[in-house]
Design a protein around this motif. Structure first.
Motif, PDB file in Angstrom:
ATOM      1  N   PRO A 215       0.832  -1.212   0.000  1.00  0.00           N
ATOM      2  CA  PRO A 215       0.000   0.000   0.000  1.00  0.00           C
ATOM      3  C   PRO A 215       0.865   1.260   0.000  1.00  0.00           C
ATOM      4  O   PRO A 215       1.914   1.298   0.635  1.00  0.00           O
ATOM      5  N   TRP A 216       0.400   2.300  -0.707  1.00  0.00           N
ATOM      6  CA  TRP A 216       1.076   3.601  -0.656  1.00  0.00           C
ATOM      7  C   TRP A 216       0.059   4.691  -0.915  1.00  0.00           C
ATOM      8  O   TRP A 216      -0.970   4.481  -1.541  1.00  0.00           O
ATOM      9  N   THR A 217       0.345   5.852  -0.404  1.00  0.00           N
ATOM     10  CA  THR A 217      -0.604   6.958  -0.430  1.00  0.00           C
ATOM     11  C   THR A 217      -0.232   7.969  -1.510  1.00  0.00           C
ATOM     12  O   THR A 217       0.849   7.926  -2.088  1.00  0.00           O
ATOM     13  N   GLU A 218      -1.158   8.912  -1.753  1.00  0.00           N
ATOM     14  CA  GLU A 218      -0.871   9.991  -2.708  1.00  0.00           C
ATOM     15  C   GLU A 218       0.275  10.869  -2.204  1.00  0.00           C
ATOM     16  O   GLU A 218       1.075  11.384  -2.990  1.00  0.00           O
ATOM     17  N   GLU A 219       0.360  11.041  -0.890  1.00  0.00           N
ATOM     18  CA  GLU A 219       1.462  11.820  -0.330  1.00  0.00           C
ATOM     19  C   GLU A 219       2.801  11.130  -0.615  1.00  0.00           C
ATOM     20  O   GLU A 219       3.798  11.779  -0.939  1.00  0.00           O
ATOM     21  N   MET A 220       2.806   9.810  -0.508  1.00  0.00           N
ATOM     22  CA  MET A 220       4.035   9.064  -0.797  1.00  0.00           C
ATOM     23  C   MET A 220       4.372   9.159  -2.279  1.00  0.00           C
ATOM     24  O   MET A 220       5.549   9.233  -2.656  1.00  0.00           O
TER      25      MET A 220
END
Length: 435
Positions: A215-220
């Protein structure tokens, strides 16, 4: 409209034609599975469903679900649908508990899988002019073999680096002029860190990255794009379904197009199994309609997301899945509150930290305790006015606002948390809730 298509006729196929193709393939697949996979035939018989009851995608809901537990119970050959002498490869999950899941492939299955990965690479701007640097793990893990095969199909110069040995990664990246990188997002940030430390960013020619497997976020995403000077694309897949390339992002970066000529996606209520309407958050379920060796129908992924058929600016017609918000089976319930690691990551990235963190959950005297360790960035650590207690307090406040519960926070020096060269271990749950 995009010009980056690997198989334009399929990728831009009108919806009515696409659904007709899906229906034809589904009917054939149900018959194939019923005749050749005893555990699935038993499930269908118990539900009173026969192959002739499935006349198209409108009847998909009549079929039983498959779960990872089903595959483990029938390990290794129970769900294989062709004679073993037609199988040419296995891949396996990285499962750390219980029996692994082993997926089987015919030559034709591998061709399809590599086509799917080729579509993803081309959507990210790849062509036969590119140098594709693959540092997903090879071997049983699907990441390396899938993107490697897709890169060959596109005609890229392929660097089969596998994971680890960051010094060697950077040397080849610089010497051979890598333009597209494929790895986990956490390792992409590690590479960005190392490039900055060595002061060689001006010698790196990367333009795009294809990131998945965790999983990864838009911030990442923004952090990766800044660190490597690239456009970062999401890719999704599961070993059980084929591997990476089940869906992928186009230039719009507005969700991942599911390859609907090979996979039918549904969103269900994870508690009742009811199929939910488009736009609903629920559990993602896949049916493989072209795989022959290991053709799972209505496989429950446990990933929670949304599907949308809103028109995409890239011209592709295949349904898009939004980035999964979590999993129906790894959500943490802490002090009665549902907590997703992605929520915690969003808070720390928004406060200027990098995605170098670890969450430890424990139960002491029958009370849940959640602790977050976060690394300072090198810039923060070098600041003579650094106030660690203030930093910890700011993170605590942000997490309290996001989660509604208190989190113990420790801000630590850069490079304190063990780096991952594959999937990052973000959560350590010591509660033994199911032991």
């Amino acid at each position: 409209m995009s010009t980056n298509y690997y198989q334009k006729e399929i990728e831009t196929m009108p919806l009515d034609e696409l659904q007709k193709l899906q229906s034809e393939r589904l009917k054939e697949q149900v018959k194939h599975v019923y005749e050749n996979v005893a555990p699935y035939r038993k499930k269908m018989d118990e539900m009173g469903v026969k192959p002739e009851d499935i006349n198209g995608i409108e009847d998909l809901h009549k079929l039983p679900f498959i779960t990872k537990d089903d595959l483990r119970d029938e390990y290794p050959y129970g769900y294989v649908a062709v004679p073993l002498d037609e199988c040419v490869r296995i891949q396996s999950t990285s499962g750390t508990t219980g029996r692994r899941v082993v997926a089987f492939y015919t030559k034709e299955d591998i061709e399809v899988w590599e086509d799917c990965c080729a579509r993803a690479i081309v959507a990210a701007g790849g062509s036969n002019k590119d140098v594709c640097h693959v540092c997903y793990g090879y071997g049983l893990f699907t990441g390396g073999p899938g993107l490697n095969g897709g890169s060959h199909k596109v005609g890229c110069l392929t660097l089969p680096m596998s994971s680890g040995n960051t010094e060697r990664q950077l040397q080849f990246m610089e010497d051979l002029g890598s333009t597209i990188i494929c790895c986990t997002p956490s390792y992409a940030l590690n590479l960005g860190e190392a490039i900055k430390e060595k002061g060689i960013k001006d010698k790196i020619k990367l333009k795009a990255g294809i990131f998945g497997a965790e999983p990864w976020t838009e911030e990442m995403r923004r952090d990766i794009e800044d660190a490597l000077g690239i456009k970062a694309y999401d890719i999704y897949g599961l070993t059980e379904i084929s591997g990476p390339g089940v869906s992928f992002e186009c230039e719009a970066q507005a969700g991942m197009h599911i390859q609907e000529d090979h996979f039918i996606a549904e969103i269900i209520d994870p508690d009742t199994g009811e199929v939910l309407p488009e736009g609903s958050v629920g559990e993602l379920v896949f049916s493989c309609i072209t795989k022959k060796a290991f053709p799972l129908l209505r496989y429950r992924t446990r990933d929670l997301c949304i599907l949308t058929r809103e028109k995409c600016s890239c011209g592709r017609t295949h349904v898009r899945m939004k980035k999964p918000t979590g999993r129906s089976d790894d959500m943490m319930v802490i002090k009665g509150v549902n907590v997703w690691p992605s929520q915690i990551e969003t808070v720390i990235l928004n406060q200027g930290y990098q995605a170098n963190y670890q969450i430890v959950v424990d139960r002491i005297n029958n009370k849940d305790r959640i602790e977050l360790q976060v690394e300072l960035t090198p810039e923060m650590a070098a600041d003579p006015k650094l106030n660690v207690k203030k930093k910890e307090s700011e993170i605590k406040s942000g997490l309290k606002s996001m989660l509604g519960i208190g989190v113990d926070v420790s801000v630590v020096q850069p490079k304190t948390i063990v780096r991952s060269e594959g999937k990052a271990v973000r959560v350590i749950d010591k509660r033994k809730l199911f032991g």
